[in-house]
Scaffold this motif. Structure first.
Motif, PDB file in Angstrom:
ATOM      1  N   ALA A 144      37.621  29.400  37.959  1.00 14.25           N
ATOM      2  CA  ALA A 144      37.601  29.823  36.558  1.00 14.25           C
ATOM      3  C   ALA A 144      38.361  28.842  35.669  1.00 14.25           C
ATOM      4  CB  ALA A 144      38.203  31.217  36.426  1.00 14.25           C
ATOM      5  N   LYS A 145      39.424  28.265  36.208  1.00  8.93           N
ATOM      6  CA  LYS A 145      40.272  27.354  35.438  1.00  8.93           C
ATOM      7  C   LYS A 145      39.489  26.160  34.909  1.00  8.93           C
ATOM      8  CE  LYS A 145      44.577  24.667  35.974  1.00  8.93           C
ATOM      9  NZ  LYS A 145      44.070  23.278  36.006  1.00  8.93           N
ATOM     10  N   ASN A 147      36.371  25.948  34.139  1.00  8.35           N
ATOM     11  CA  ASN A 147      35.549  26.417  33.018  1.00  8.35           C
ATOM     12  C   ASN A 147      36.406  26.700  31.790  1.00  8.35           C
ATOM     13  OD1 ASN A 147      32.580  26.932  33.704  1.00  8.35           O
ATOM     14  ND2 ASN A 147      33.592  27.827  35.475  1.00  8.35           N
ATOM     15  N   ALA A 148      37.522  27.376  32.014  1.00  7.57           N
ATOM     16  CA  ALA A 148      38.402  27.778  30.910  1.00  7.57           C
ATOM     17  C   ALA A 148      38.953  26.562  30.169  1.00  7.57           C
ATOM     18  CB  ALA A 148      39.540  28.644  31.438  1.00  7.57           C
ATOM     19  N   VAL A 163      33.270  39.509  27.684  1.00  9.41           N
ATOM     20  CA  VAL A 163      33.735  39.170  29.025  1.00  9.41           C
ATOM     21  C   VAL A 163      33.072  40.089  30.048  1.00  9.41           C
ATOM     22  CG1 VAL A 163      35.730  38.954  30.548  1.00  9.41           C
ATOM     23  CG2 VAL A 163      35.961  38.400  28.111  1.00  9.41           C
ATOM     24  N   ARG A 176      39.734  35.123  38.953  1.00 13.89           N
ATOM     25  CA  ARG A 176      38.999  34.408  37.908  1.00 13.89           C
ATOM     26  C   ARG A 176      39.377  34.930  36.527  1.00 13.89           C
ATOM     27  NH1 ARG A 176      33.151  34.527  41.068  1.00 13.89           N
ATOM     28  NH2 ARG A 176      33.818  33.211  42.811  1.00 13.89           N
ATOM     29  N   TRP A 180      41.220  32.899  33.317  1.00 12.75           N
ATOM     30  CA  TRP A 180      40.732  32.884  31.938  1.00 12.75           C
ATOM     31  C   TRP A 180      41.827  33.351  30.970  1.00 12.75           C
ATOM     32  CZ3 TRP A 180      36.881  30.742  29.371  1.00 12.75           C
ATOM     33  CH2 TRP A 180      35.766  30.296  30.068  1.00 12.75           C
ATOM     34  N   PHE A 184      42.723  29.986  29.127  1.00 15.11           N
ATOM     35  CA  PHE A 184      41.955  29.952  27.878  1.00 15.11           C
ATOM     36  C   PHE A 184      42.555  30.831  26.782  1.00 15.11           C
ATOM     37  CE2 PHE A 184      38.614  31.736  25.124  1.00 15.11           C
ATOM     38  CZ  PHE A 184      38.199  30.574  24.498  1.00 15.11           C
ATOM     39  N   ILE A 224      31.719  34.987  28.585  1.00 18.75           N
ATOM     40  CA  ILE A 224      32.634  34.558  29.631  1.00 18.75           C
ATOM     41  C   ILE A 224      32.393  35.473  30.830  1.00 18.75           C
ATOM     42  CG2 ILE A 224      35.056  34.375  30.315  1.00 18.75           C
ATOM     43  CD1 ILE A 224      35.678  33.699  27.371  1.00 18.75           C
ATOM     44  N   TYR A 250      29.531  30.853  30.345  1.00 20.81           N
ATOM     45  CA  TYR A 250      30.272  30.282  31.468  1.00 20.81           C
ATOM     46  C   TYR A 250      30.161  31.189  32.690  1.00 20.81           C
ATOM     47  CZ  TYR A 250      32.375  27.778  27.531  1.00 20.81           C
ATOM     48  OH  TYR A 250      32.563  27.041  26.394  1.00 20.81           O
TER      49      TYR A 250
END
Length: 326
Positions: A144-145, A147-148, A163, A176, A180, A184, A224, A250
Motif C-alpha cells: 500500500a505504501k 501506491n500511497a 476507501v 494496507r 494509507w 497518504f 483507494i 489504486y
C-alpha cells in the motif's frame, strides 16, 4: 474491454479436489506420483487473486516429481475453511498450506496442524506467532505504501476520495489501510474521505458500494482500494460516465485485469503481489521443509509498483502465460 481476461475466468476453470466434508483415506485419488502429499487450503475461488494463486500453485507443484498437491476451496467461509483444515489433518497429508480467510479464525486450526506433526505453512496472509509453523507472504504495508506515496502527488488539492476495505481482521487488509493512513492521509490532511466501507475483496460488493456513493456524493476524485478486485468493481460503476473519466484508482495485486485497466488509462496504479512468485516460493518452501533441508522458513516476495509506464511489461507476461488472450 476487448481482451478476454483468463484471470477473471479462473473460477470456472480451476480443477479442485473435493475433500471438504469427505472422510476416509484419499491416497487412491493421488495418481501415480510417489512422494509427498500436500494440501493447499485456498481462501475462495470467487476471489480472482485467490483463484489465480490456486492455479499457479497447481502449475508449480507439477515441477516437483515428489509432490502431489490437492487444492481445496475454503469458499470465503471460516467454518468451511476450518473444516477443510481438519479434514486435511485427518487424511494424513505430509504438509498443509493455508491461505486464511480470517487469520485469527484459522489460527487454532493451523495450531492443530502443528500439533499433529504435519508441516504447516500460512500464506497470503501469514498468521504470525504460531510456533512450529512457517510462512510465505508479501508485506502488505509496503504494497500500500508504494501506491500511497504516488498518490500524495497525484490526488488534487482538497480531493474527495472513497476507501474500499478488505475483510475486517484480515492481516493484509488491516496493514494496507494502516499504510494509507500513515503515508497518504497524514501527508494530505486536505483530502476528504467521503465514504469508506468493507467490500471484502469482492468485485460485486465494491461496485454496489460505488454506485451508492455516486448517488450520495456526486464528485469523487479517487478510489483507494485495498485490492485490485474491489478497484475494478468500483471502476465498473463509473464506466461510461463522462464526469468520472479522470477518476484516480489504486489497488494491490497486479492482476491481469488491473494491468489492462492501467495500460488503457482507466486505473492509476497497483502493487504487484505476484501469484506466480508466491506459488514458486510456497513450493520451494514446502519442499525444503518436507526434505528436512530446513525446519523453519518465513519469507516474502517483492512489491513493485505498476503504473502506465510499465503496465505493458506485465500484460506481456500474462499473455505469455495464457492469462490474457486477444
Amino acid at each position: 474491454m476487448r481482451k478476454k481476461i483468463l484471470a477473471v475466468l479462473l473460477v470456472l476453470t480451476l480443477v479442485l479436489t473435493a475433500l471438504a466434508g469427505c472422510g476416509g483415506d484419499n491416497k487412491d485419488a493421488q495418481g501415480d506420483k510417489d512422494g509427498y502429499r500436500v494440501a493447499y487450503i485456498a481462501r475462495a475461488q470467487s476471489d480472482s487473486f485467490a483463484a489465480w494463486l490456486a492455479n499457479e500453485m497447481k502449475a508449480e507443484a507439477d515441477n516437483y516429481d515428489d509432490i502431489t498437491l490437492d487444492v481445496i476451496d475454503g469458499q470465503a467461509d471460516d467454518e468451511k475453511e476450518n473444516a477443510a483444515i481438519e479434514n486435511a489433518i485427518a487424511n494424513g497429508y505430509d504438509a498443509i498450506i493455508v491461505q486464511p480467510n480470517n487469520g485469527e479464525a484459522q489460527r487454532p486450526y493451523v495450531e492443530q496442524i502443528v500439533s499433529a506433526g504435519i508441516i504447516a505453512i500460512t500464506t497470503n496472509a501469514r498468521i504470525d506467532g504460531i510456533e512450529g509453523a512457517s510462512s510465505v507472504d508479501a508485506d502488505p504495508y509496503v504494497q500500500a505504501k508504494v501506491n500511497a506515496e504516488a498518490a500524495i502527488k497525484q490526488v488534487p488539492k482538497n480531493g474527495k476520495v472513497v476507501v474500499l476495505k478488505g475483510p475486517s481482521g484480515n492481516f493484509h487488509a488491516d496493514e494496507r489501510l494502516k499504510a494509507w493512513k500513515e503515508v497518504f492521509f497524514s501527508a494530505r490532511p486536505d483530502v476528504k474521505i467521503l465514504a469508506e466501507d468493507f467490500a471484502n475483496w469482492n468485485k460485486d460488493e465494491a461496485m454496489q458500494l460505488m454506485e451508492d456513493w455516486i448517488m450520495a456524493h456526486g464528485e469523487i476524485d479517487a478510489i483507494i482500494s485495498m485490492n485490485d478486485n474491489m478497484a475494478a468493481g468500483a471502476l465498473e460503476a463509473v464506466k461510461g460516465k463522462a464526469e468520472y473519466a479522470d477518476i484516480l484508482s489504486y489497488g494491490v495485486d497486479g492482476t491481469a485485469e488491473a494491468c489492462l485497466l492501467i495500460e488503457e488509462g482507466k486505473m492509476t496504479s497497483t502493487c504487484l503481489q505476484s501469484a506466480i512468485d508466491l506459488a514458486k516460493l510456497n513450493m520451494e518452501t514446502v519442499h525444503k521443509l518436507l526434505t528436512g533441508e530446513e525446519t523453519q522458513i518465513d519469507t516474502d516476495i517483492a512489491a513493485p509498483l505498476i503504473t502506465k509506464d510499465n503496465a505493458s511489461e506485465y500484460v506481456n507476461i500474462y499473455k505469455e502465460r495464457g492469462l490474457i488472450t486477444e
